[in-house]
Design an enzyme around this catalytic site. Sequence first.
Site, PDB file in Angstrom:
ATOM      1  N   GLU A   1       0.798  -1.137  -0.063  1.00 52.05           N
ATOM      2  CA  GLU A   1       0.012   0.122   0.206  1.00 52.05           C
ATOM      3  C   GLU A   1       0.878   1.280  -0.056  1.00 52.05           C
ATOM      4  O   GLU A   1       0.473   2.251  -0.582  1.00 52.05           O
ATOM      5  CB  GLU A   1      -0.853  -0.023   1.442  1.00 52.05           C
ATOM      6  CG  GLU A   1      -2.294  -0.485   1.029  1.00 52.05           C
ATOM      7  CD  GLU A   1      -3.468  -0.220   2.112  1.00 52.05           C
ATOM      8  OE1 GLU A   1      -2.881   0.148   3.286  1.00 52.05           O
ATOM      9  OE2 GLU A   1      -4.558  -0.594   1.805  1.00 52.05           O
TER      10      GLU A   1
ATOM     11  N   HIS B   1      10.138 -26.784  -1.921  1.00 51.41           N
ATOM     12  CA  HIS B   1       9.548 -27.813  -2.975  1.00 51.41           C
ATOM     13  C   HIS B   1       8.417 -27.474  -3.455  1.00 51.41           C
ATOM     14  O   HIS B   1       7.430 -28.336  -3.974  1.00 51.41           O
ATOM     15  CB  HIS B   1       9.111 -29.081  -1.841  1.00 51.41           C
ATOM     16  CG  HIS B   1      10.329 -29.726  -1.106  1.00 51.41           C
ATOM     17  ND1 HIS B   1      10.942 -30.533  -1.745  1.00 51.41           N
ATOM     18  CD2 HIS B   1      10.802 -29.331   0.148  1.00 51.41           C
ATOM     19  CE1 HIS B   1      11.761 -30.848  -0.707  1.00 51.41           C
ATOM     20  NE2 HIS B   1      11.936 -30.087   0.388  1.00 51.41           N
TER      21      HIS B   1
ATOM     22  N   LYS C   1     -14.055   0.128  -3.395  1.00 51.05           N
ATOM     23  CA  LYS C   1     -14.776   0.179  -2.280  1.00 51.05           C
ATOM     24  C   LYS C   1     -16.267   0.840  -2.751  1.00 51.05           C
ATOM     25  O   LYS C   1     -17.296   0.444  -2.514  1.00 51.05           O
ATOM     26  CB  LYS C   1     -14.435   1.220  -1.111  1.00 51.05           C
ATOM     27  CG  LYS C   1     -13.182   0.478  -0.335  1.00 51.05           C
ATOM     28  CD  LYS C   1     -12.722   1.363   0.703  1.00 51.05           C
ATOM     29  CE  LYS C   1     -11.522   0.861   1.317  1.00 51.05           C
ATOM     30  NZ  LYS C   1     -10.775   1.569   2.235  1.00 51.05           N
TER      31      LYS C   1
END
Length: 439
Positions: free
Chosen positions: A282, A308, A423
């Site tokens: 951010e 792995h 938002k």
Amino acid sequence: MSIFSRISINSDNFMASAVGEHGIREEDLIAQGDRLDGLRERLRIWRDGKEPSFLGLPFQTDLDEIKTLGNRMLKRFTRFIVFGIGGSSLGGNMLVQTLGRRNDRRRVRFYDNVDPITLESLDRIDWNETLLIVISKSGNTAETIAQFLTVLPRMERELGAQCVHEHVLVITEEPKGALQQIAERLEIPVIPHPAVGGRYVVLSAVGLLPAYLAGVDIDGVMEGARAMADRCCQKDIRENPGLWQGAAQYLLAENGKTISQWMPYSDHLTLVVDWYRQLWAESLGKHDPQGRERGLTPVSAKGVTDQHSQLQLFLDGPSDKQFTFLTSPDLLTAGERIPTRFADLPAVKPLVGHTTGELFGAEFLGTRETLSRRGRPNRTLSLLQGDAFAIGELIILLEVETVVVAELMGIDAFDQPAVEESKVLTRKYLDEMKTIRGL
Ligand SMILES: O=P(O)(O)OC[C@H]1O[C@](O)(CO)[C@@H](O)[C@@H]1O
């Protein structure tokens, strides 16, 4: 000035002298010091508390107040639930998981999502025994409000509406925010959130109250934070780990290593990386004044598990990453010894007599060396497990590094202008759902 430290920072493998053309040169790094004069000045102002900032928190946060409140809550409640998201949960959760005492940390639980299946576990909470801490700097975050408002009827049923305020604490900053308004209407006590951005606020009540409730040595955390804050105000870039490490990562990014690949070799420390990812992403992912898209992408792979799964890519894939290993040297001497049973089998023989900690350590060293041999720049931060002082240092180091990179990229480390759009769209989609459901 020599300042006591309990964290070892080794970035030799960032350098061209160790990893060749993909590394950086010391003279280029030192030269960045001149570009950081303005920031150095601001760091001092912040450290001295002349402007509200993350760097002042270790000196200004009132620990006695947090402890007094915490002790009162510990006498009354056996369980603590924290609602919050992003900066309102990641820092506290990191402290609880990395430093909380084994039994004590179980009593503090963070909810930072609205996955309805996860939230079902709230149905099993005995609210008579539980304190709910609701944290939101803005007080308007949809997820946190939804968590709180959906749990409230159940609390009211169990406790009686007039007693709910004794079981809730709110931490918020914005007086006009919904959370503050709800708290006022329900007479819930409010602890002020400092005027510091959520992702930089862990060293305030936001992170330290949950931490204290989990048995964390918050004095130790703050001592370490203060020591690192002082180191990060040093003038000479060679003496200043925040400037040095930040400038090194900036130069590597300029050299195409725009992925910040973390590999914690310690299950305990993985939460540090969760906190760090928000800080880095951010703060740095944004447009610079020329409109260029900047930023480093923070990603995490767990040592040894992800050797792995992803190591092949790290070694032979594009050289677009700079690596940070996070280790705990005390793990090397821990663990069960692998018994001599089946020692005749070739895959078992090399393991016999070694502890799992030794295997862990050997795998870390092997991975680091392989990466270095392939010219992949890497650094190692090591600290002892459960060392509150070192975690305090690490928090400040990573915060200062972040603002250093932002300064060199010419961007503002403290805003997040782009997230608003999603938002707004969330609200639009919620509205559409309302129509579909005839609400
Ligand atoms: O503390 P608040 O205001 O609820 O915000 C939660 C998080 O949401 C963000 O604003 C991003 O949407 C983060 O910066 C912040 O940490």
